[in-house]
Structures are given as structure tokens and as C-alpha cells.
Design a protein around this motif. Structure first.
Motif, PDB file in Angstrom:
ATOM      1  N   GLY A 195       0.816  -1.215   0.000  1.00  0.00           N
ATOM      2  CA  GLY A 195       0.000   0.000   0.000  1.00  0.00           C
ATOM      3  C   GLY A 195       0.840   1.251   0.000  1.00  0.00           C
ATOM      4  O   GLY A 195       0.540   2.217  -0.689  1.00  0.00           O
ATOM      5  N   ALA A 196       1.936   1.245   0.757  1.00  0.00           N
ATOM      6  CA  ALA A 196       2.795   2.426   0.811  1.00  0.00           C
ATOM      7  C   ALA A 196       3.472   2.680  -0.528  1.00  0.00           C
ATOM      8  O   ALA A 196       3.598   3.825  -0.974  1.00  0.00           O
ATOM      9  CB  ALA A 196       3.849   2.237   1.906  1.00  0.00           C
ATOM     10  N   GLU A 197       3.917   1.599  -1.214  1.00  0.00           N
ATOM     11  CA  GLU A 197       4.563   1.775  -2.511  1.00  0.00           C
ATOM     12  C   GLU A 197       3.592   2.358  -3.531  1.00  0.00           C
ATOM     13  O   GLU A 197       3.939   3.266  -4.291  1.00  0.00           O
ATOM     14  CB  GLU A 197       5.114   0.437  -2.995  1.00  0.00           C
ATOM     15  N   LYS A 198       2.373   1.838  -3.544  1.00  0.00           N
ATOM     16  CA  LYS A 198       1.390   2.373  -4.491  1.00  0.00           C
ATOM     17  C   LYS A 198       1.008   3.809  -4.142  1.00  0.00           C
ATOM     18  O   LYS A 198       0.701   4.603  -5.024  1.00  0.00           O
ATOM     19  CB  LYS A 198       0.157   1.477  -4.512  1.00  0.00           C
ATOM     20  N   LEU A 199       1.030   4.137  -2.837  1.00  0.00           N
ATOM     21  CA  LEU A 199       0.721   5.501  -2.436  1.00  0.00           C
ATOM     22  C   LEU A 199       1.815   6.465  -2.874  1.00  0.00           C
ATOM     23  O   LEU A 199       1.544   7.543  -3.394  1.00  0.00           O
ATOM     24  CB  LEU A 199       0.540   5.566  -0.917  1.00  0.00           C
ATOM     25  N   LEU A 200       3.094   6.074  -2.678  1.00  0.00           N
ATOM     26  CA  LEU A 200       4.196   6.964  -3.027  1.00  0.00           C
ATOM     27  C   LEU A 200       4.290   7.212  -4.516  1.00  0.00           C
ATOM     28  O   LEU A 200       4.811   8.236  -4.947  1.00  0.00           O
ATOM     29  CB  LEU A 200       5.515   6.380  -2.513  1.00  0.00           C
ATOM     30  N   GLU A 201       3.806   6.266  -5.332  1.00  0.00           N
ATOM     31  CA  GLU A 201       3.833   6.477  -6.773  1.00  0.00           C
ATOM     32  C   GLU A 201       2.932   7.632  -7.193  1.00  0.00           C
ATOM     33  O   GLU A 201       3.147   8.254  -8.228  1.00  0.00           O
ATOM     34  CB  GLU A 201       3.393   5.197  -7.483  1.00  0.00           C
ATOM     35  N   LYS A 202       1.914   7.941  -6.378  1.00  0.00           N
ATOM     36  CA  LYS A 202       0.965   8.987  -6.743  1.00  0.00           C
ATOM     37  C   LYS A 202       1.334  10.351  -6.158  1.00  0.00           C
ATOM     38  O   LYS A 202       0.667  11.329  -6.444  1.00  0.00           O
ATOM     39  CB  LYS A 202      -0.435   8.597  -6.245  1.00  0.00           C
ATOM     40  N   ILE A 203       2.356  10.399  -5.300  1.00  0.00           N
ATOM     41  CA  ILE A 203       2.726  11.661  -4.656  1.00  0.00           C
ATOM     42  C   ILE A 203       3.629  12.463  -5.588  1.00  0.00           C
ATOM     43  O   ILE A 203       4.596  11.940  -6.138  1.00  0.00           O
ATOM     44  CB  ILE A 203       3.439  11.401  -3.315  1.00  0.00           C
ATOM     45  N   HIS A 204       3.333  13.732  -5.708  1.00  0.00           N
ATOM     46  CA  HIS A 204       4.130  14.625  -6.558  1.00  0.00           C
ATOM     47  C   HIS A 204       5.377  15.063  -5.792  1.00  0.00           C
ATOM     48  O   HIS A 204       5.297  15.719  -4.758  1.00  0.00           O
ATOM     49  CB  HIS A 204       3.306  15.842  -6.955  1.00  0.00           C
ATOM     50  N   ARG A 205       6.534  14.704  -6.280  1.00  0.00           N
ATOM     51  CA  ARG A 205       7.787  15.092  -5.644  1.00  0.00           C
ATOM     52  C   ARG A 205       8.128  16.541  -5.995  1.00  0.00           C
ATOM     53  O   ARG A 205       7.765  17.037  -7.057  1.00  0.00           O
ATOM     54  CB  ARG A 205       8.915  14.163  -6.103  1.00  0.00           C
ATOM     55  N   PRO A 206       8.836  17.237  -5.094  1.00  0.00           N
ATOM     56  CA  PRO A 206       9.211  18.640  -5.368  1.00  0.00           C
ATOM     57  C   PRO A 206      10.084  18.739  -6.618  1.00  0.00           C
ATOM     58  O   PRO A 206      11.029  17.963  -6.795  1.00  0.00           O
ATOM     59  CB  PRO A 206       9.972  19.053  -4.107  1.00  0.00           C
ATOM     60  N   MET A 207       9.766  19.703  -7.475  1.00  0.00           N
ATOM     61  CA  MET A 207      10.497  19.935  -8.719  1.00  0.00           C
ATOM     62  C   MET A 207      10.919  21.395  -8.797  1.00  0.00           C
ATOM     63  O   MET A 207      10.296  22.276  -8.195  1.00  0.00           O
ATOM     64  CB  MET A 207       9.622  19.573  -9.922  1.00  0.00           C
ATOM     65  N   HIS A 208      11.988  21.664  -9.561  1.00  0.00           N
ATOM     66  CA  HIS A 208      12.412  23.035  -9.792  1.00  0.00           C
ATOM     67  C   HIS A 208      13.237  23.076 -11.068  1.00  0.00           C
ATOM     68  O   HIS A 208      13.676  22.041 -11.580  1.00  0.00           O
ATOM     69  CB  HIS A 208      13.226  23.568  -8.609  1.00  0.00           C
ATOM     70  N   ARG A 209      13.463  24.306 -11.562  1.00  0.00           N
ATOM     71  CA  ARG A 209      14.301  24.515 -12.742  1.00  0.00           C
ATOM     72  C   ARG A 209      15.662  25.032 -12.290  1.00  0.00           C
ATOM     73  O   ARG A 209      15.760  26.098 -11.685  1.00  0.00           O
ATOM     74  CB  ARG A 209      13.651  25.531 -13.689  1.00  0.00           C
ATOM     75  N   PRO A 210      16.733  24.305 -12.535  1.00  0.00           N
ATOM     76  CA  PRO A 210      18.064  24.797 -12.140  1.00  0.00           C
ATOM     77  C   PRO A 210      18.488  25.977 -12.994  1.00  0.00           C
ATOM     78  O   PRO A 210      18.028  26.160 -14.127  1.00  0.00           O
ATOM     79  CB  PRO A 210      18.963  23.577 -12.370  1.00  0.00           C
ATOM     80  N   GLY A 211      19.376  26.766 -12.456  1.00  0.00           N
ATOM     81  CA  GLY A 211      19.849  27.940 -13.184  1.00  0.00           C
ATOM     82  C   GLY A 211      19.316  29.210 -12.569  1.00  0.00           C
ATOM     83  O   GLY A 211      18.381  29.214 -11.758  1.00  0.00           O
TER      84      GLY A 211
END
Length: 318
Positions: free
Chosen positions: A211-227
Motif C-alpha cells: 500500500g505504501a509503494e502504491k501511495l508513493l507512486e501517486k505523490i508529486h515530488r518537489p520539482m524546480h528549474r536549475p539555473g
């Protein structure tokens, strides 16, 4: 302190000045106007002396309160500085010397110069001229803070998703219980609202992990643009980006530190004494004949120092 001053001001002015302004004054003023300074008639001008005396008295009281609180602060600070918990720390026995002349920027010279210090000198660090090292260190610190923020955001998102999944699981369990009462066969339920099928039988002993693995697949991880240009370039995973670049910076810092033994001394030194009184003795002495040189700062900590500014020779920067 301010609460005490305002309380005394309020009590004194209300008890003395308001009656003097209002009592026995034939006036046309109504409401709060009868309590004001302007309510006093011209034939009652001696009442102004009360305002003058109260103003001087409250001013002297304010100065006395400031002196009293300052003495309390000095007493508390002195007790803290000489306490065993603080006096035994490395910070209490370390001082920073900036604007060190070239002829004085060596460990042997400084040890000989301060040989009279009670307890002696424990260790001396000479600041060396490796210009890229402060920049690499500052960049690593920024990436570390960025990684911490991204990890915290991910944890918060995961907790929020977990709570939502548990709420869905509870609703599904209530529906299944209701179906059981009606005689319908329920389907297996994994934790976090993940339903189990026949092909998931092999994971029956580790339902929480599934259940935890399937849950983590749906979580949006923090993203950014380098530079340095905003809104330009592809987005990258912030956590992976910070981890990779911190590892690279660690290697670069390690390589830059290898240059320290051969690098040139550059106008600053840290001195750690064996006793706290030794650091204070150095802080009070005059180690050089020219002004604005060998400026001493007691209890220097890495968090208070702008490392890039230590390259300045004439002025200390903290």
C-alpha cells in the motif's frame, strides 16, 4: 520593562493630571475635552506646573528603569559566561583575530606573542587564501537548506495523502460491512485503501508495504528549474538534484582543502585557549602598534562569520 513603564505612566497621569485638568474648570468643553491639557483657563496657569513636574518625574523614572534593567542584564550575562556549562565549551575559549599583518600571520609567531596567556594556547587556525573554498561552502549550505525544504514538503505531502487514503479505506470498509450484512461476498482490502486481487496473494504478508509503494507512486515530488533564469529550462527532481550536487561539492571541497597547507595566509586567525580567562586576556590586550590591526572578537562561532568577507584585510566582518 516597557509594561512597567507604561503602567506607571498611566497610573500617575490619570491620578494627578486628569483631576488637575478637569476639576474646578468652568469650560465649554464636553466629553474627553474636559480632561485635556487645553481645558485649563488662562487664570489657572499655575496648574501647568503639575504637568512639568510630572514630565520630569516620569523621565527620571524611565532613565532609572533603563539603568536597572541594564544592570540586571549585565548580571545575568556575567553569570552565564562564567557558568560551568558555558565556560567549558570551545566557543567560550575561542576568539577571532582579523586584519592580521603579514609578518604576524603564522602559528609560531602568534604562539610566541600570546605566550603570557593564563593556561596557554590550545590551538591556532590561520585563515588561508583559497578563494574558491568559501564559494563552494556557501553553495553547499544553500543546497542543504533547499534539500531540507524539499524533504519536508515531500513528508507533508505523504502524510496528507496517507490520511486521505486511510479515510477512503474506512469508507470502503463500512461499505463492505454493509455488503456482508446483505449477504454479498466482500473483496480483500489492503491498508491505505488498496484493494487486493487473486494475483496479489503473494503479497498478503506484506500488505502495508504494498500500500505504501502504491501511495508513493501517486505523490508529486518537489520539482524546480536549475539555473538563475526563472521559467527557463526543464524541471528536475529537487531531492535528487540536491543530493547529487551536494556529493559533487563535497569532493570539490575536499580537493580545495588539500591546497590549504601551501596556500598563503590571509589576514585572519582563530585562537583557542585552554582556559576561558586566556581568551578574555587576549581580547583586552594590545598586540600590535598600528591602529585598526589585529581586531579581536571573543566567542566567535562559525554561524556568525561571513567566510567570504574574511578575505578583507583592513576591517573585521562578523
Amino acid at each position: 520593562m516597557m509594561m512597567k513603564i507604561f503602567a506607571v505612566f498611566t497610573l500617575v497621569t490619570w491620578a494627578i493630571l486628569l483631576p488637575i485638568n478637569a476639576l474646578g474648570m468652568p469650560t465649554q468643553n464636553d466629553g474627553l475635552g474636559r480632561l485635556s491639557f487645553g481645558n485649563i483657563n488662562r487664570n489657572q496657569q499655575p496648574r501647568y506646573w503639575a504637568h512639568l513636574i510630572v514630565a520630569f518625574a516620569l523621565t527620571l523614572f524611565t532613565l532609572w528603569m533603563m539603568r536597572r534593567e541594564l544592570l540586571i542584564f549585565v548580571h545575568l550575562r556575567q553569570n552565564y559566561l562564567i557558568s560551568k556549562e558555558h565556560s567549558r565549551t570551545a566557543q567560550a575559549k575561542t576568539l577571532l583575530i582579523t586584519a592580521v599583518p603579514v609578518e604576524c600571520a603564522s602559528e609560531s609567531y602568534l604562539r610566541q606573542l600570546f605566550s603570557f596567556v593564563p593556561g596557554g594556547i590550545h590551538r591556532i587556525w590561520i585563515y588561508k587564501n583559497v578563494p574558491e573554498l568559501p564559494e563552494l561552502y556557501e553553495e553547499r549550505e544553500n543546497l542543504t537548506l533547499k534539500l531540507e525544504d524539499a524533504a519536508t514538503a515531500l513528508i507533508r505531502t505523504a502524510i496528507k495523502a496517507r490520511v486521505q487514503q486511510e479515510a477512503k479505506a474506512e469508507r470502503l470498509q463500512r461499505k463492505q460491512a454493509k455488503a456482508e450484512r446483505k449477504g454479498k461476498a466482500p473483496a480483500g482490502v489492503f491498508p491505505l485503501g488498496v484493494t487486493a486481487n487473486q494475483e496479489d496473494e503473494g503479497f498478503a504478508g506484506d500488505m502495508e508495504k504494498l500500500g505504501a509503494e502504491k501511495l508513493l507512486e501517486k505523490i508529486h515530488r518537489p520539482m524546480h528549474r536549475p539555473g538563475w533564469m526563472p521559467f527557463i529550462g526543464p524541471k528536475v527532481d529537487t531531492i535528487d538534484y540536491c543530493i547529487d550536487n551536494i556529493a559533487k561539492l563535497n569532493e570539490q571541497i575536499k580537493e580545495a582543502r588539500k591546497k590549504l597547507p601551501e596556500a598563503k595566509s590571509w589576514g585572519a586567525a582563530f585562537i583557542q585557549c585552554n582556559l576561558q580567562i586566556g581568551a578574555h586576556v587576549i581580547g583586552q590586550c594590545v598586540p600590535y602598534h598600528e591602529p585598526m590591526t589585529m581586531y579581536r572578537t571573543l566567542e566567535a562561532t562559525p554561524e556568525d562569520i561571513v567566510w567570504g568577507e574574511l578575505l578583507s584585510y583592513k576591517k573585521p566582518f562578523i
